[in-house]
Design a protein around this motif. Structure first.
Motif, PDB file in Angstrom:
ATOM      1  N   SER A   1      -5.469   5.242  11.482  1.00  0.00           N
ATOM      2  CA  SER A   1      -5.867   5.216  10.080  1.00  0.00           C
ATOM      3  C   SER A   1      -4.694   5.553   9.161  1.00  0.00           C
ATOM      4  CB  SER A   1      -7.022   6.197   9.856  1.00  0.00           C
ATOM      5  OG  SER A   1      -7.366   6.263   8.490  1.00  0.00           O
ATOM      6  N   ASP A   2      -3.890   6.548   9.525  1.00  0.00           N
ATOM      7  CA  ASP A   2      -2.718   6.902   8.722  1.00  0.00           C
ATOM      8  C   ASP A   2      -1.773   5.708   8.593  1.00  0.00           C
ATOM      9  OD1 ASP A   2      -3.507   9.614   8.458  1.00  0.00           O
ATOM     10  OD2 ASP A   2      -2.665  10.061  10.427  1.00  0.00           O
ATOM     11  N   TYR A   3      -1.485   5.086   9.726  1.00  0.00           N
ATOM     12  CA  TYR A   3      -0.525   3.993   9.725  1.00  0.00           C
ATOM     13  C   TYR A   3      -1.070   2.789   8.962  1.00  0.00           C
ATOM     14  CZ  TYR A   3       3.924   2.441  11.659  1.00  0.00           C
ATOM     15  OH  TYR A   3       5.234   2.044  11.801  1.00  0.00           O
ATOM     16  N   HIS A   4      -2.343   2.521   9.133  1.00  0.00           N
ATOM     17  CA  HIS A   4      -2.990   1.423   8.420  1.00  0.00           C
ATOM     18  C   HIS A   4      -2.956   1.673   6.911  1.00  0.00           C
ATOM     19  CE1 HIS A   4      -5.868  -1.762   7.564  1.00  0.00           C
ATOM     20  NE2 HIS A   4      -6.679  -0.894   6.977  1.00  0.00           N
ATOM     21  N   GLY A   5      -3.209   2.911   6.511  1.00  0.00           N
ATOM     22  CA  GLY A   5      -3.319   3.226   5.101  1.00  0.00           C
ATOM     23  C   GLY A   5      -2.004   3.307   4.366  1.00  0.00           C
ATOM     24  N   HIS A   6      -0.899   3.655   5.055  1.00  0.00           N
ATOM     25  CA  HIS A   6       0.375   3.902   4.384  1.00  0.00           C
ATOM     26  C   HIS A   6       1.433   2.829   4.592  1.00  0.00           C
ATOM     27  CE1 HIS A   6      -0.330   7.944   2.813  1.00  0.00           C
ATOM     28  NE2 HIS A   6      -0.831   8.323   3.979  1.00  0.00           N
ATOM     29  N   SER A   7       1.408   2.122   5.720  1.00  0.00           N
ATOM     30  CA  SER A   7       2.567   1.323   6.122  1.00  0.00           C
ATOM     31  C   SER A   7       2.716   0.004   5.391  1.00  0.00           C
ATOM     32  CB  SER A   7       2.494   1.039   7.622  1.00  0.00           C
ATOM     33  OG  SER A   7       1.369   0.218   7.926  1.00  0.00           O
ATOM     34  N   GLY A   8       1.624  -0.557   4.867  1.00  0.00           N
ATOM     35  CA  GLY A   8       1.688  -1.840   4.191  1.00  0.00           C
ATOM     36  C   GLY A   8       1.354  -3.034   5.061  1.00  0.00           C
ATOM     37  N   TRP A   9       1.067  -2.806   6.348  1.00  0.00           N
ATOM     38  CA  TRP A   9       0.783  -3.952   7.220  1.00  0.00           C
ATOM     39  C   TRP A   9      -0.490  -4.682   6.803  1.00  0.00           C
ATOM     40  CZ3 TRP A   9       4.049  -6.594   9.756  1.00  0.00           C
ATOM     41  CH2 TRP A   9       5.202  -6.005  10.284  1.00  0.00           C
ATOM     42  N   ALA A  10      -1.505  -3.955   6.361  1.00  0.00           N
ATOM     43  CA  ALA A  10      -2.749  -4.607   5.934  1.00  0.00           C
ATOM     44  C   ALA A  10      -2.511  -5.494   4.716  1.00  0.00           C
ATOM     45  CB  ALA A  10      -3.811  -3.557   5.629  1.00  0.00           C
ATOM     46  N   GLN A  11      -1.657  -5.051   3.799  1.00  0.00           N
ATOM     47  CA  GLN A  11      -1.338  -5.833   2.602  1.00  0.00           C
ATOM     48  C   GLN A  11      -0.779  -7.199   2.971  1.00  0.00           C
ATOM     49  OE1 GLN A  11       1.374  -3.860  -0.165  1.00  0.00           O
ATOM     50  NE2 GLN A  11       2.368  -5.806  -0.636  1.00  0.00           N
ATOM     51  N   PHE A  12       0.175  -7.228   3.903  1.00  0.00           N
ATOM     52  CA  PHE A  12       0.795  -8.506   4.266  1.00  0.00           C
ATOM     53  C   PHE A  12      -0.084  -9.311   5.221  1.00  0.00           C
ATOM     54  CE2 PHE A  12       4.494  -5.865   3.018  1.00  0.00           C
ATOM     55  CZ  PHE A  12       4.820  -6.593   1.879  1.00  0.00           C
TER      56      PHE A  12
END
Length: 494
Positions: free
Chosen positions: A85-96
Motif C-alpha cells: 500500500s505504501d509503495y502503491h500510494g507514493h511511488s507513482g506507478w498507479a498514475q502511469f
C-alpha cells in the motif's frame, strides 16, 4: 526538497543492534526513526491464491479498468518496514499505469519473514531461481499474465532498497521472464549470500573490490547456460546515501554492462531535474541497455516529484524523496509510454485520447466519442480489454451487445506505422432494456423467494397472475422475469 527524510551515517551501536536483530538487513527502513505513513491505495486488490508461494509473500495488484490484453506488466517491490500500500500510494506507478495502460503487481513481505519486513536479498534460499521469495514473485507474474493477458515480452521489475536488491536478483534469476528492471537505492545481484555479508555490501564506501567480470559472473551463474537476451537495467542512486553507499550504483553499472558485453564508459550523459545526472551505456544495437541515474545530495529512498506536470509523479514520505520522478524516467526507458524506450525518456508516442464519453445506447449498441489526437491515422476501440474495432473517425458504435448490461471501453490512437499510443481512461456504457432471467423451482420455493403468491391453496405468478397449480413441494415450474417483478410461466423453454 524532503530533507527531513534524508538518512545520516549510522552509529556503530545501531549497526551492532541491527546485526544482532536482523543481520543488518534493514537497508533504509531500520535506520530511520520516522514511521512510514499508510498511503491511500484505491483499487489495490489482494490476490490470495497464486501458487505454492514458498517465500510466504502476499500478492497485491492494480490495473486500470478495461485494460486490453497484450499490455505490459510491472512488478514493484517495497523497501524495509514498508508495505504494498505504501509503495502503491507514493511511488507513482498507479498514475502511469492509468496513463499508459499496464498492470502493476506489488509483492509484500512481512515481519515473520524478517523482523523489519525486508525482502531477503541476502539469503540464497530466498533469492535464487526456483526458490523462496524469488519463486513466489515468479508465480505472481504467471498469475497476473493469465489474469490480464499481459505481453510476456514486456514484463518488468523494480524495487527500493531491500526490494531493489531483490529486484536485481530477480533480473539475474529470471532474465527469460523480465525484459527490464530498475534498482532504486539497492544492491548488485547476489552481492551478499548470507546475513554476515550484508554490512560489506551496504556500508563499505569503497565497494567489494570486484571486477566488472566478477560482478557479471554473479548474474551469469544465477541461471547457468542462459545466453540472452538480457534485461535493460536502470540504476538509481543518491550521492548522500549512507545506508546503501553510492558505490553500489557503480557496482551495479559494472555488473550489468559486463553482462551486456559493453564497456563501463558512458555512451552519453545528460542533466535531468532534481540534480540528477544520467549516464547511458548503449548496447550492441546502439540503443540504451544500462542507465545510471546519480542524484546529487539525495539520501536513501525512492526519488519522486509531486505535481501534475509532465514527468512529475508520486508523493513524499519516509523513503519517498522530492527530487525527480524516477518512476517516469524508468517507465519511459522501458518504453511503457509507447516510445520504445531510450535515454532520458525521450520518444514520440501518441498520447492517450481524451474526452472519451458514451454518446448513446440502445438495448444492443453503445456509441462512443472522443477528441482527436494529432498524428493519429486511426483509433483502436477496446471493450472489457478486447479490441472490438478500428476507426479513422473520433466515434464508434459497438453492436451485438446484451440488453441491460454494463461494458467498459477504452481507446488508443494508432500512428501511420500501426503502433498504438497510450491507453485512454475507461468509460462504462450500460445498454437499455431488461435482461430476462429464469428461475426453476417448486411452487413452495417460488413463493418463498418472492416470485409467486398463494390464494385459496393455489399458486399464482407475480405480475401475470398465471395459475401455477397447488401450493406444495411437488409441483415445479420455470418462471421468466420479463420486467422487474413481472413473471410468466416458461416451462417450455426460457
Amino acid at each position: 526538497m524532503a530533507r527531513s527524510y534524508r538518512t545520516r551515517r549510522p552509529r556503530s551501536s545501531l549497526s551492532r543492534l541491527l546485526s544482532a536483530a536482523a543481520g543488518a538487513l534493514a537497508l533504509a527502513a531500520g535506520l530511520l526513526t520516522a514511521a512510514v505513513q499508510p498511503a491511500s491505495a484505491a483499487s489495490l486488490t489482494q490476490v490470495t491464491s497464486f501458487g505454492s508461494n514458498p517465500g510466504n509473500l502476499a500478492m497485491y495488484e492494480y490495473a486500470p479498468a478495461g485494460l486490453p490484453a497484450g499490455r505490459p506488466l510491472v512488478v514493484a517491490l517495497h523497501g524495509c518496514t514498508q508495505s504494498a500500500s505504501d509503495y502503491h500510494g507514493h511511488s507513482g506507478w498507479a498514475q502511469f499505469a492509468d496513463q499508459w495502460g499496464f498492470a502493476v503487481v506489488y509483492p509484500q513481505t512481512n515481519s515473520s519473514n524478517n523482523s523489519l519486513s525486508c525482502f531477503r536479498w541476502f539469503d540464497t534460499a530466498q533469492s535464487t531461481r526456483g526458490h523462496g521469495e524469488a519463486l513466489s514473485v515468479k508465480q505472481m507474474v504467471d498469475k497476473a499474465v493469465a489474469q490480464y493477458g499481459s505481453d510476456t515480452s514486456r514484463v518488468y521489475v523494480t524495487g527500493l532498497s531491500a526490494g531493489g536488491g531483490q529486484a536485481a536478483n530477480l533480473l539475474a534469476d529470471y532474465p527469460d521472464v523480465f525484459a527490464g528492471g530498475a534498482i532504486d537505492s539497492g544492491l548488485p545481484a547476489q552481492c551478499a549470500t548470507s546475513s554476515s555479508g550484508t554490512n560489506a555490501c551496504q556500508y563499505n564506501s569503497s565497494g567489494l573490490g570486484l571486477t566488472p567480470q566478477q560482478w557479471g559472473d554473479k548474474v551469469r551463474n544465477s541461471y547457468p547456460g542462459y545466453a540472452g537476451p538480457w534485461p535493460r537495467v536502470a540504476i538509481w542512486q543518491g550521492t548522500a546515501d549512507y545506508t546503501v553507499r553510492p558505490v553500489n550504483g557503480d557496482e551495479l553499472r559494472d555488473q550489468w554492462t559486463d553482462v551486456w558485453g559493453i564497456g563501463q564508459t558512458a555512451s552519453s550523459t545528460q542533466s535531468l531535474p532534481g540534480g540528477t545526472t544520467l549516464s547511458t551505456y548503449n548496447g550492441p544495437d546502439s540503443t540504451p541497455a544500462v542507465e545510471l541515474y546519480s542524484i546529487s545530495g539525495m539520501g536513501h529512498g525512492l526519488a519522486v516529484a509531486p505535481g501534475s506536470g509532465t514527468g512529475q509523479c508520486g508523493s513524499t514520505g519516509a523513503y519517498f524523496l522530492d527530487y525527480v520522478c524516477s518512476t517516469y524516467y524508468t517507465a519511459t526507458f522501458w518504453g511503457l509510454d509507447g516510445s520504445g524506450g531510450g535515454s532520458g525518456g525521450g520518444g514520440s508516442a501518441l498520447p492517450a485520447p481524451t474526452g472519451l464519453t458514451v454518446t448513446g445506447t440502445t438495448d444492443t449498441t453503445a456509441t462512443l466519442g472522443w477528441s482527436a489526437v494529432g498524428g493519429a491515422a486511426s483509433y483502436d476501440v477496446y471493450r472489457d480489454g478486447a479490441r472490438v474495432g478500428t476507426t479513422t473517425s473520433t466515434g464508434f458504435t459497438d453492436t451485438g451487445l446484451s440488453a441491460g448490461t454494463s461494458y467498459h471501453y477504452t481507446v488508443t490512437a494508432v500512428d501511420s506505422a500501426g503502433a498504438e499510443g497510450a491507453l485512454s481512461s475507461a468509460v462504462t456504457a450500460t445498454t437499455t432494456g431488461y435482461v430476462a432471467q429464469c428461475y426453476t423451482a417448486n411452487n413452495y420455493q417460488q413463493v418463498a423467494d418472492g416470485r409467486a403468491h398463494t390464494s385459496g391453496g393455489y399458486t399464482y405468478a407475480d405480475g401475470s397472475n398465471q395459475n401455477m397449480g397447488l401450493y406444495n413441494l411437488f409441483v415445479t415450474h420455470t418462471l421468466k422475469e420479463t420486467s422487474p417483478g413481472y413473471y410468466v410461466i416458461s416451462d417450455s423453454g426460457c
